[in-house]
Motif scaffolding. Structure first.
Motif, PDB file in Angstrom:
ATOM      1  N   THR A  39       4.825  10.737 -13.377  1.00  0.00           N
ATOM      2  CA  THR A  39       5.958   9.964 -12.856  1.00  0.00           C
ATOM      3  C   THR A  39       5.520   8.572 -12.433  1.00  0.00           C
ATOM      4  OG1 THR A  39       7.108  11.979 -12.175  1.00  0.00           O
ATOM      5  CG2 THR A  39       7.773   9.921 -11.089  1.00  0.00           C
ATOM      6  N   LEU A  40       4.392   8.468 -11.735  1.00  0.00           N
ATOM      7  CA  LEU A  40       3.897   7.160 -11.301  1.00  0.00           C
ATOM      8  C   LEU A  40       3.546   6.282 -12.499  1.00  0.00           C
ATOM      9  CD1 LEU A  40       1.748   8.233  -8.228  1.00  0.00           C
ATOM     10  CD2 LEU A  40       3.945   7.024  -8.184  1.00  0.00           C
ATOM     11  N   ILE A  41       2.979   6.876 -13.536  1.00  0.00           N
ATOM     12  CA  ILE A  41       2.665   6.110 -14.753  1.00  0.00           C
ATOM     13  C   ILE A  41       3.958   5.629 -15.414  1.00  0.00           C
ATOM     14  CG2 ILE A  41       1.771   6.289 -17.117  1.00  0.00           C
ATOM     15  CD1 ILE A  41      -0.426   8.149 -15.949  1.00  0.00           C
ATOM     16  N   ASP A  42       4.931   6.527 -15.549  1.00  0.00           N
ATOM     17  CA  ASP A  42       6.218   6.137 -16.144  1.00  0.00           C
ATOM     18  C   ASP A  42       6.887   5.028 -15.347  1.00  0.00           C
ATOM     19  OD1 ASP A  42       5.875   8.005 -18.155  1.00  0.00           O
ATOM     20  OD2 ASP A  42       7.224   9.496 -17.257  1.00  0.00           O
ATOM     21  N   MET A  43       6.798   5.135 -14.017  1.00  0.00           N
ATOM     22  CA  MET A  43       7.431   4.120 -13.170  1.00  0.00           C
ATOM     23  C   MET A  43       6.777   2.758 -13.338  1.00  0.00           C
ATOM     24  SD  MET A  43       8.247   6.255  -9.677  1.00  0.00           S
ATOM     25  CE  MET A  43       9.044   4.885  -8.810  1.00  0.00           C
ATOM     26  N   VAL A  44       5.455   2.712 -13.444  1.00  0.00           N
ATOM     27  CA  VAL A  44       4.787   1.417 -13.599  1.00  0.00           C
ATOM     28  C   VAL A  44       5.115   0.816 -14.961  1.00  0.00           C
ATOM     29  CG1 VAL A  44       2.490   2.013 -14.490  1.00  0.00           C
ATOM     30  CG2 VAL A  44       2.739   0.132 -12.910  1.00  0.00           C
ATOM     31  N   LYS A  45       5.245   1.660 -15.985  1.00  0.00           N
ATOM     32  CA  LYS A  45       5.645   1.152 -17.302  1.00  0.00           C
ATOM     33  C   LYS A  45       7.047   0.547 -17.241  1.00  0.00           C
ATOM     34  CE  LYS A  45       2.804   4.293 -20.056  1.00  0.00           C
ATOM     35  NZ  LYS A  45       2.830   5.478 -20.931  1.00  0.00           N
TER      36      LYS A  45
ATOM     37  N   ARG B 217      10.859   3.091   1.692  1.00  0.00           N
ATOM     38  CA  ARG B 217      10.873   4.387   1.015  1.00  0.00           C
ATOM     39  C   ARG B 217      11.395   4.186  -0.408  1.00  0.00           C
ATOM     40  NH1 ARG B 217       9.134   9.686   1.070  1.00  0.00           N
ATOM     41  NH2 ARG B 217      10.730  11.064   0.264  1.00  0.00           N
ATOM     42  N   VAL B 218      10.648   4.672  -1.396  1.00  0.00           N
ATOM     43  CA  VAL B 218      11.078   4.636  -2.791  1.00  0.00           C
ATOM     44  C   VAL B 218      11.296   6.083  -3.222  1.00  0.00           C
ATOM     45  CG1 VAL B 218      10.418   4.075  -5.160  1.00  0.00           C
ATOM     46  CG2 VAL B 218       9.811   2.515  -3.294  1.00  0.00           C
ATOM     47  N   LYS B 219      12.524   6.403  -3.596  1.00  0.00           N
ATOM     48  CA  LYS B 219      12.838   7.769  -4.048  1.00  0.00           C
ATOM     49  C   LYS B 219      12.560   7.897  -5.536  1.00  0.00           C
ATOM     50  CE  LYS B 219      16.077   9.134  -0.574  1.00  0.00           C
ATOM     51  NZ  LYS B 219      16.253  10.528  -0.263  1.00  0.00           N
TER      52      LYS B 219
ATOM     53  N   THR C  83       0.852  -1.182   0.000  1.00  0.00           N
ATOM     54  CA  THR C  83       0.000   0.000   0.000  1.00  0.00           C
ATOM     55  C   THR C  83       0.890   1.235   0.000  1.00  0.00           C
ATOM     56  OG1 THR C  83      -0.161  -0.029   2.418  1.00  0.00           O
ATOM     57  CG2 THR C  83      -1.945  -1.073   1.198  1.00  0.00           C
ATOM     58  N   MET C  84       0.392   2.287  -0.618  1.00  0.00           N
ATOM     59  CA  MET C  84       1.091   3.561  -0.618  1.00  0.00           C
ATOM     60  C   MET C  84       0.597   4.349   0.590  1.00  0.00           C
ATOM     61  SD  MET C  84       1.254   6.446  -3.639  1.00  0.00           S
ATOM     62  CE  MET C  84       1.936   5.299  -4.823  1.00  0.00           C
ATOM     63  N   GLU C  85       1.507   4.660   1.493  1.00  0.00           N
ATOM     64  CA  GLU C  85       1.147   5.357   2.725  1.00  0.00           C
ATOM     65  C   GLU C  85       1.193   6.874   2.561  1.00  0.00           C
ATOM     66  OE1 GLU C  85      -0.030   3.749   5.370  1.00  0.00           O
ATOM     67  OE2 GLU C  85       0.222   1.887   4.264  1.00  0.00           O
ATOM     68  N   SER C  86       2.188   7.364   1.810  1.00  0.00           N
ATOM     69  CA  SER C  86       2.304   8.801   1.574  1.00  0.00           C
ATOM     70  C   SER C  86       3.204   9.039   0.373  1.00  0.00           C
ATOM     71  CB  SER C  86       2.861   9.526   2.805  1.00  0.00           C
ATOM     72  OG  SER C  86       4.184   9.108   3.083  1.00  0.00           O
ATOM     73  N   ILE C  87       3.074  10.232  -0.186  1.00  0.00           N
ATOM     74  CA  ILE C  87       3.910  10.640  -1.309  1.00  0.00           C
ATOM     75  C   ILE C  87       4.300  12.095  -1.066  1.00  0.00           C
ATOM     76  CG2 ILE C  87       1.908  11.232  -2.712  1.00  0.00           C
ATOM     77  CD1 ILE C  87       3.491  10.349  -5.192  1.00  0.00           C
TER      78      ILE C  87
ATOM     79  N   PRO D 131       7.373  15.276  -2.711  1.00  0.00           N
ATOM     80  CA  PRO D 131       8.125  15.568  -3.936  1.00  0.00           C
ATOM     81  C   PRO D 131       9.361  14.697  -4.168  1.00  0.00           C
ATOM     82  CG  PRO D 131       7.422  17.605  -2.918  1.00  0.00           C
ATOM     83  CD  PRO D 131       7.099  16.500  -1.952  1.00  0.00           C
ATOM     84  N   GLU D 132       9.902  14.082  -3.128  1.00  0.00           N
ATOM     85  CA  GLU D 132      11.128  13.302  -3.289  1.00  0.00           C
ATOM     86  C   GLU D 132      10.915  11.794  -3.367  1.00  0.00           C
ATOM     87  OE1 GLU D 132      13.928  14.595  -0.372  1.00  0.00           O
ATOM     88  OE2 GLU D 132      13.894  16.650  -1.121  1.00  0.00           O
ATOM     89  N   GLY D 133       9.740  11.310  -2.956  1.00  0.00           N
ATOM     90  CA  GLY D 133       9.513   9.872  -2.996  1.00  0.00           C
ATOM     91  C   GLY D 133       8.185   9.462  -2.402  1.00  0.00           C
ATOM     92  N   MET D 134       8.032   8.143  -2.268  1.00  0.00           N
ATOM     93  CA  MET D 134       6.801   7.598  -1.685  1.00  0.00           C
ATOM     94  C   MET D 134       7.152   6.581  -0.606  1.00  0.00           C
ATOM     95  SD  MET D 134       5.401   5.229  -4.801  1.00  0.00           S
ATOM     96  CE  MET D 134       6.546   4.929  -6.140  1.00  0.00           C
TER      97      MET D 134
END
Length: 94
Positions: free
Chosen positions: A81-87, A65-67, A42-46, A48-51
């Motif tokens: 950015t999230l779309i690019d990362m999943v691709k 933590r994912v930067k 689960t994504m807890e928070s996002i 500008p520098e990461g999630m």
């Protein structure tokens, strides 16, 4: 210009991702957090520098933590950015 990433925007993004894109979050965990055994995430928070993710591995929850590869400008940048990362994750995880 889009909205800056405030705590309220973070909550909105996380709610959307957790409800509608849970498989993408598992991919983020496996590929970008290098937790190949991730079962759920689960994504807890996002910000500008990461999630911040909570990842389940063998019944144990692990905070990770994912930067990002750049500092996000706003919520629209986060979206792209999230779309690019999943691709990228789908390509490297196949």
């Amino acid at each position: 210009m889009s909205d800056p990433i405030t705590p309220a925007i973070s909550d909105r993004i996380c709610k959307h991702m957790n409800e509608d894109h849970s498989n993408a979050i598992v991919l983020y965990a496996k590929v970008f957090a290098n937790v190949s055994e991730a079962e759920t995430a689960t994504m807890e928070s996002i910000d500008p520098e990461g999630m911040n993710l909570s990842i389940t591995v063998k019944g144990e929850t692990i905070p990770v933590r994912v930067k990002f590869d750049h500092v996000l400008k706003d919520s629209e940048d986060a979206h792209h950015t999230l779309i690019d990362m999943v691709k990228k994750a789908r390509t490297s995880n196949s």
